[in-house]
Enzyme design. Structure first.
Site, PDB file in Angstrom:
ATOM      1  N   ARG A  17      35.415  40.072  51.555  1.00  0.00           N
ATOM      2  CA  ARG A  17      34.813  38.833  51.077  1.00  0.00           C
ATOM      3  C   ARG A  17      33.535  39.156  50.320  1.00  0.00           C
ATOM      4  O   ARG A  17      32.728  39.964  50.772  1.00  0.00           O
ATOM      5  CB  ARG A  17      34.501  37.902  52.254  1.00  0.00           C
ATOM      6  CG  ARG A  17      33.889  36.558  51.830  1.00  0.00           C
ATOM      7  CD  ARG A  17      33.805  35.613  53.009  1.00  0.00           C
ATOM      8  NE  ARG A  17      35.127  35.253  53.488  1.00  0.00           N
ATOM      9  CZ  ARG A  17      35.844  34.268  52.962  1.00  0.00           C
ATOM     10  NH1 ARG A  17      35.391  33.576  51.935  1.00  0.00           N
ATOM     11  NH2 ARG A  17      37.032  33.979  53.462  1.00  0.00           N
ATOM     12  N   LYS A  38      40.785  39.051  43.726  1.00  0.00           N
ATOM     13  CA  LYS A  38      39.569  38.313  44.090  1.00  0.00           C
ATOM     14  C   LYS A  38      39.772  36.857  43.696  1.00  0.00           C
ATOM     15  O   LYS A  38      39.925  36.533  42.520  1.00  0.00           O
ATOM     16  CB  LYS A  38      38.358  38.906  43.376  1.00  0.00           C
ATOM     17  CG  LYS A  38      37.032  38.295  43.786  1.00  0.00           C
ATOM     18  CD  LYS A  38      35.866  39.034  43.134  1.00  0.00           C
ATOM     19  CE  LYS A  38      34.526  38.472  43.556  1.00  0.00           C
ATOM     20  NZ  LYS A  38      33.395  39.209  42.916  1.00  0.00           N
ATOM     21  N   ASP A 127      23.761  44.794  40.673  1.00  0.00           N
ATOM     22  CA  ASP A 127      24.002  44.619  42.108  1.00  0.00           C
ATOM     23  C   ASP A 127      24.585  45.900  42.708  1.00  0.00           C
ATOM     24  O   ASP A 127      25.577  45.865  43.433  1.00  0.00           O
ATOM     25  CB  ASP A 127      24.941  43.443  42.348  1.00  0.00           C
ATOM     26  CG  ASP A 127      24.886  42.942  43.787  1.00  0.00           C
ATOM     27  OD1 ASP A 127      23.884  43.241  44.484  1.00  0.00           O
ATOM     28  OD2 ASP A 127      25.823  42.260  44.216  1.00  0.00           O
TER      29      ASP A 127
END
Length: 388
Positions: A17, A38, A127
């Site tokens: 997730r 996804k 990220d």
């Protein structure tokens, strides 16, 4: 059987997730293989625009896991990637704790190699963290790293989707200039790569406040457990001033290759690092070749109820006569075409044992209405006589 998305992707089981949606193992019916899918959970404008940006990335590199295809179904959207089975760097640290310096050098070099390809496309990842860096399940062989999750990545010069001074990313892996609201740039990704390397060497999440304090009086000494040659590279990646860092991932790789030559060889009896399969077995109903399809039952023999007609009674079996040889050789049945059921002719009775043939009567759907009409006529005649 799982949910089929857009008539092509059969969702098998959830395997992760992310911030924007769930990641599923899915069967791609068109390509005949398992993929990671996804699925976007939200449908607001910003999420959809981020989805469009992410699925539009097509970076073909052995250490980058970029989207391969996408599909939409009603109010949901998904994109697919290759299925990577070894989990993330967080799984490896959870299994082993701090990793050997030479092993960290291999992982850091592969991460910088992937960043070289990403930055060559003008994309800033924004990220980079252990959970977004996946590994192939290579066992005790050489590790194979894949940089994934480009959900908040953006090309330099593209409009930002967040308000000014709003920081996007994962706390603990921000570059100092990111926290000050600077425009995303490649050195911010390199800073995060240095934090990931420090995490792999220490086995715990780096303390950024402590790192900032270390640099107040210049480049600090190597932390405990970090070889000095390797620290020269990681320390340069972690410079608070982006101008003092490596400007490109390629430059950092060159420095890392030189540092790796100065590291000590692995000690005798040092436990090898093994990257396990973290996804697990397929659920019931699925196999290596895809969903397990049930074999359809044979067609039932037609009956009077289904066809509206009656069948001849099967002939009586003919006992064999060993003393009497057959007068004619048996006839070989013709070959049965592929995909059809073979036809077996019923035995032919001999004249001495002939069975009387029953001739089929009228169909049941004809007899029953006729009998009903006759009964009504008879009842009407009885009523008329009594009334007269």
């Amino acid at each position: 059987m799982g949910e089929v998305f857009a008539g092509r992707y059969e969702l098998v089981d959830p395997i992760g997730r992310g911030g924007a949606g769930a990641v599923w193992r899915a069967w791609d019916r068109r390509r005949g293989r398992y993929v990671a899918a996804k699925v976007l959970l939200q449908s607001d404008a910003h999420s959809l625009l981020r989805f469009v940006r992410e699925q539009a990335l097509r970076i073909d590199h052995p250490h980058v896991l970029a989207p391969a295809s996408w599909a939409a179904d009603d109010d949901k959207v998904l994109f697919t990637m290759e299925l990577v089975r070894g989990g993330s760097l967080s799984h490896v640290i959870g299994d082993y704790g701090p990793l050997p310096p030479r092993y960290v050098c291999l992982l850091l070099d592969q991460l910088l190699s992937g960043l070289t390809a990403v930055h060559a496309e003008g994309v800033v990842h924004r990220d980079i963290k252990p959970a977004n860096i996946l590994l192939e399940a290579t066992g005790t062989g050489q590790p194979h790293l894949r940089l994934s999750d480009f959900g908040i990545a953006m090309r330099k010069g593209e409009p930002r989707l967040t308000e000014t001074n709003y920081v996007v990313g994962t706390p603990g892996y921000f570059a100092p200039e990111q926290m000050l609201g600077a425009e995303p740039d490649f050195p911010a990704d390199l800073y995060a790569a240095g934090l990931v390397a420090l995490y792999l060497l220490s086995g715990k999440k780096p303390d950024q406040q402590a790192i900032f304090a270390m640099y107040e009086h210049g480049t600090p000494r190597a932390p405990v457990g970090v070889p000095d040659p390797l620290w020269q590279v990681i320390g340069a990646l972690l410079q608070p001033d982006p101008e003092a860092r490596f400007r490109t991932a390629t430059g950092a790789r060159k420095a890392l290759a030189a540092a790796q030559e100065l590291l000590a060889e692995p000690g005798i009896g040092e436990e090898p690092v093994e990257v396990f399969d973290q996804i697990g077995p397929l659920p019931e109903g699925f196999g290596p070749a895809g969903p397990a399809r049930t074999v359809p039952a044979a067609d039932p023999v037609p009956s009077a109820e289904t066809t509206g007609s009656f069948h001849l009674a099967p002939p009586m079996p003919v006992p064999e006569r060993p003393t009497t040889p057959p007068t004619t050789p048996p006839t070989q049945a013709p070959a049965t075409p592929p995909g059809t059921r073979p036809y077996t002719a019923p035995p032919v009775p001999t004249p001495s044992m002939a069975t009387p043939v029953r001739r089929p009567g009228p169909p049941a759907r004809v007899v029953v209405p006729v009998l009903a009409i006759a009964a009504l006529c008879f009842a009407f005649g009885i009523w008329a006589l009594s009334a007269g």
